[in-house]
Scaffold this active site. Sequence first.
Site, PDB file in Angstrom:
ATOM      1  N   ASP A  89      -6.415   0.565   1.231  1.00 15.25           N
ATOM      2  CA  ASP A  89      -6.415   0.710   2.680  1.00 15.25           C
ATOM      3  C   ASP A  89      -7.732   0.155   3.218  1.00 15.25           C
ATOM      4  O   ASP A  89      -8.484  -0.501   2.493  1.00 15.25           O
ATOM      5  CB  ASP A  89      -6.192   2.177   3.080  1.00 15.25           C
ATOM      6  CG  ASP A  89      -7.378   3.069   2.751  1.00 15.25           C
ATOM      7  OD1 ASP A  89      -8.315   2.612   2.031  1.00 15.25           O
ATOM      8  OD2 ASP A  89      -7.392   4.224   3.201  1.00 15.25           O
ATOM      9  N   LYS A 129       0.826  -1.201   0.000  1.00 22.41           N
ATOM     10  CA  LYS A 129       0.000   0.000   0.000  1.00 22.41           C
ATOM     11  C   LYS A 129       0.864   1.256   0.000  1.00 22.41           C
ATOM     12  O   LYS A 129       0.603   2.204  -0.750  1.00 22.41           O
ATOM     13  CB  LYS A 129      -0.923   0.022   1.230  1.00 22.41           C
ATOM     14  CG  LYS A 129      -1.957   1.140   1.185  1.00 22.41           C
ATOM     15  CD  LYS A 129      -2.488   1.491   2.552  1.00 22.41           C
ATOM     16  CE  LYS A 129      -1.545   2.434   3.266  1.00 22.41           C
ATOM     17  NZ  LYS A 129      -2.141   3.010   4.503  1.00 22.41           N
TER      18      LYS A 129
END
Length: 227
Positions: free
Chosen positions: A153, A135
Site C-alpha cells: 500500500d 494488493k
Amino acid sequence: MTRSSRPAAPTRLPAGARQRAPQVLATLEGTYPDARTELNFSTPFELLVATVLSAQATDVSVNAATPALFARYPDAHAMGTALPEDLEPLIRSIGLYRGKARNLAALARLLVQRHGGEVPNDFDAVVALPGAGRKTANVVLSNAYGYPAIAVDTHVGRLARRLGLSTHANPDKVEADLQKLFPRERWVFLHHALILHGRRVCHARTPDCGGCAMQGFCPQVGVTAHS
C-alpha cells in the site's frame, strides 16, 4: 492455491539493500512483534469487503462502518441481493462510497455465481473481482488463508523507498524487490509491520526520524522534513 502466472518485472535492488534488510526486519520484529491487520473481520468475506472499502480510506473509518454493514449483509448471498443504493447509506462515511457500493454489489454477485458465495483461495480469482486488485488479493489471501504475500500500500511503498529497499513507485515492482530481500515466511509480518511504522513514525510529510529505531541505518531517501 493458484498464484498469478504473470511474472514480476525484473528489478535492480538499490546499493546496500541486501545488507540493510536484516536490520530492518530485526527492528520491526522488536518494535511490532504482534503486527497484524487493523481491519476488523471474522470471515474471509468480511475481510474482502473491508479491504475493498479501505482503498483511499482509513482502517478506522472502515471499522466504524462495517458492523452495521455486516449485520445487514453478513455474507455474499445476502449482499448479492443488494443494489448499490442499498449499500450507500451504510458506507457513506467512507471515501468514494458510491463507487465502492457499486463494486461491492457486483463483487458479491460474482462470488455467488462463480464460487458458491465463498471467497476463493486463488490469487487470479480474487483479482478478477470488482474493486479488487493485487494488493487486495495479497491482503485477503495472507490474512484469511495464511498464504505468504506482501501487500504494497502507500505506507509499504513509501517506507521501502525511504529505507533504500526499492527505488520504484510501481507497487508490483516494490513487491518484487521486497520478496527478494526478506524470508518468505516473514512476508506477511513484514507488510503489517511496515504499515504500522508508516502510520506511527515514518509519516508521509514529516517523519519522526529522531524517534525512529532505524535512524542508525536508514538512508532517509527522499526525506526533506523531519518532526
